[in-house]
Design an enzyme around this catalytic site. Sequence first.
Site, PDB file in Angstrom:
ATOM      1  N   ASN A   1     -42.513 -64.854   8.638  1.00 18.05           N
ATOM      2  CA  ASN A   1     -43.450 -65.419   7.660  1.00 18.05           C
ATOM      3  C   ASN A   1     -43.210 -66.887   7.370  1.00 18.05           C
ATOM      4  O   ASN A   1     -44.087 -67.572   6.854  1.00 18.05           O
ATOM      5  CB  ASN A   1     -43.404 -64.615   6.347  1.00 18.05           C
ATOM      6  CG  ASN A   1     -42.007 -64.431   5.830  1.00 18.05           C
ATOM      7  OD1 ASN A   1     -41.148 -63.869   6.513  1.00 18.05           O
ATOM      8  ND2 ASN A   1     -41.749 -64.912   4.635  1.00 18.05           N
ATOM      9  N   HIS A  15     -53.253 -57.801   1.722  1.00 17.61           N
ATOM     10  CA  HIS A  15     -53.586 -59.148   1.223  1.00 17.61           C
ATOM     11  C   HIS A  15     -53.253 -60.254   2.212  1.00 17.61           C
ATOM     12  O   HIS A  15     -53.629 -61.407   2.016  1.00 17.61           O
ATOM     13  CB  HIS A  15     -52.953 -59.400  -0.154  1.00 17.61           C
ATOM     14  CG  HIS A  15     -51.482 -59.662  -0.163  1.00 17.61           C
ATOM     15  ND1 HIS A  15     -50.956 -60.922  -0.229  1.00 17.61           N
ATOM     16  CD2 HIS A  15     -50.420 -58.825  -0.130  1.00 17.61           C
ATOM     17  CE1 HIS A  15     -49.623 -60.855  -0.245  1.00 17.61           C
ATOM     18  NE2 HIS A  15     -49.274 -59.593  -0.190  1.00 17.61           N
ATOM     19  N   GLY A  56     -46.405 -54.314   1.392  1.00 17.74           N
ATOM     20  CA  GLY A  56     -45.303 -54.480   2.332  1.00 17.74           C
ATOM     21  C   GLY A  56     -43.941 -54.112   1.758  1.00 17.74           C
ATOM     22  O   GLY A  56     -43.163 -53.379   2.377  1.00 17.74           O
ATOM     23  N   THR A  57     -43.666 -54.595   0.559  1.00 14.76           N
ATOM     24  CA  THR A  57     -42.339 -54.366  -0.027  1.00 14.76           C
ATOM     25  C   THR A  57     -42.075 -52.874  -0.190  1.00 14.76           C
ATOM     26  O   THR A  57     -40.990 -52.376   0.160  1.00 14.76           O
ATOM     27  CB  THR A  57     -42.242 -55.083  -1.395  1.00 14.76           C
ATOM     28  OG1 THR A  57     -42.504 -56.472  -1.174  1.00 14.76           O
ATOM     29  CG2 THR A  57     -40.867 -54.914  -2.023  1.00 14.76           C
ATOM     30  N   THR A 111     -51.964 -41.014  -7.280  1.00 17.57           N
ATOM     31  CA  THR A 111     -53.388 -41.057  -6.916  1.00 17.57           C
ATOM     32  C   THR A 111     -53.674 -42.262  -6.020  1.00 17.57           C
ATOM     33  O   THR A 111     -53.289 -43.391  -6.356  1.00 17.57           O
ATOM     34  CB  THR A 111     -54.242 -41.127  -8.202  1.00 17.57           C
ATOM     35  OG1 THR A 111     -53.924 -39.981  -8.992  1.00 17.57           O
ATOM     36  CG2 THR A 111     -55.729 -41.137  -7.890  1.00 17.57           C
ATOM     37  N   CYS A 144     -41.896 -66.873  -2.346  1.00 20.52           N
ATOM     38  CA  CYS A 144     -41.010 -66.686  -3.486  1.00 20.52           C
ATOM     39  C   CYS A 144     -40.093 -67.888  -3.678  1.00 20.52           C
ATOM     40  O   CYS A 144     -39.497 -68.052  -4.732  1.00 20.52           O
ATOM     41  CB  CYS A 144     -40.208 -65.406  -3.331  1.00 20.52           C
ATOM     42  SG  CYS A 144     -39.426 -65.243  -1.750  1.00 20.52           S
TER      43      CYS A 144
HETATM   44  N1  PLP Z   1     -42.759 -58.918   4.928  1.00 19.13           N
HETATM   45  C1  PLP Z   1     -43.256 -60.117   5.251  1.00 19.13           C
HETATM   46  C2  PLP Z   1     -42.994 -60.682   6.606  1.00 19.13           C
HETATM   47  C3  PLP Z   1     -44.018 -60.835   4.325  1.00 19.13           C
HETATM   48  O1  PLP Z   1     -44.507 -62.032   4.646  1.00 19.13           O
HETATM   49  C4  PLP Z   1     -44.244 -60.264   3.037  1.00 19.13           C
HETATM   50  C5  PLP Z   1     -45.003 -61.014   2.014  1.00 19.13           C
HETATM   51  O2  PLP Z   1     -44.822 -62.201   1.840  1.00 19.13           O
HETATM   52  C6  PLP Z   1     -43.712 -58.995   2.766  1.00 19.13           C
HETATM   53  C7  PLP Z   1     -42.973 -58.358   3.726  1.00 19.13           C
HETATM   54  C8  PLP Z   1     -43.946 -58.339   1.433  1.00 19.13           C
HETATM   55  O3  PLP Z   1     -45.267 -57.840   1.369  1.00 19.13           O
HETATM   56  P1  PLP Z   1     -45.983 -57.542  -0.036  1.00 19.13           P
HETATM   57  O4  PLP Z   1     -46.338 -58.858  -0.630  1.00 19.13           O
HETATM   58  O5  PLP Z   1     -47.195 -56.752   0.317  1.00 19.13           O
HETATM   59  O6  PLP Z   1     -45.023 -56.742  -0.853  1.00 19.13           O
END
Ligand code: PLP
Length: 378
Positions: free
Chosen positions: A155, A205, A73-74, A241, A330
């Site tokens: 989240n 994940h 996601g990040t 890759t 976090c």
């Molecule tokens: N965006 C949301 C809403 C999330 O809950 C998270 C992860 O907690 C992320 C982005 C970041 O995803 P990743 O852990 O795959 O980098």
Amino acid sequence: MKNTNIYLDHAATTAVRKEVVDEMTIVLSENYGNPSSTHTFGRMAKNSLELARKNIAKQLNCNAQEIIFTSGGTEGINLVLQAAVRDLKINRIISAKTEHHAVLHTLEALEKRNNNIIVDFISIQKDGSIDFANLTQLLSEEKGKTLVCLMHVNNETGTILNLERATAICQQYNALFFSDTVQSMGKLPIDLQLIPIDFLVASAHKFYGPKGVGFVFIRKKNSIQSLLYGGEQEKKIRPGTEPLPQIIGMSLALSMAYDNIVSEKKTIATLKKYLLQELETHFLGFKINGSIDGIDNILNVLLPIDDSKTALILFHLDMKGIAVSRGSACQSGSIKPSHVLKEMLSEADLKKPSLRISLSHLNTKNDIDCFIQALKTI
Ligand code: PLP
């Protein structure tokens, strides 16, 4: 009441489905070619890679060419936001202060780096939802080419954004629309033919797939380039890759999530109802941070427990084998108030203990009983 370790933190991450582990194990040991190699091993890997892409596209009703694999996601969020500014000449972004830090910190960096970027934040209502009237008002102010960036499911609170409504408003004002669908992917149906969203991101994940893999959807008309220099993988949008075992695991996890969506949603909704009943019985006066209509698997509650216990509540629950969270992962264990709840609660309520309980189809009523029991002893 059986009390073992109980996991109620599925918004932070999920266990990988057994079928996914099995499939990935086969790929790890047998299908280890590099998808860019032209020999048989490479072609076999490339074939599996493209089948995974097609399968993911099928789940979302989009074109396979619009799916680009990332590390999660990040990375996907960084790619879309940074590349949209650079390649699509976006000079204004409208977002919300309740977004994930992957969005907020990228926006901060973009603003710092580029004097021409304007970032506007939409007002947030008490239940954590965005104020659509404010979105319309912001979009009606002419400030250049605009990208609207709003998450589908929050989240921390589980608040759901009405994607159809948000996209329709953006279209009306000719703005691009990007949604962080990390928490909704595999849990809410998304049809990209019906919703003309421009970009979305996902992370395996969160839907019982492996860590370190995700994807972005980039609608064909929006041509963006890579943030990294390297090879020609992923249409040069994401060189490096491709991690085939993770990608195949993600693809299977996503189809399993959508294949089982009705039954798993039913199990989770029943558990959420039971959890709410139990909270009402044992913690009279508790409040939902967000709304009762949020996604079923996330419940954020403010508890009628003394402020002095706020800092240690997670620790106490952990000692009793219960894993829950305070806001986003976090921030777990830190006493800094959640940046999301800060937008929604009064100063006094922010000091009180709030917990995020995030459920899965793997949880049972016994898990809820143990959680309530543990909470009562705090
Ligand atoms: N965006 C949301 C809403 C999330 O809950 C998270 C992860 O907690 C992320 C982005 C970041 O995803 P990743 O852990 O795959 O980098």
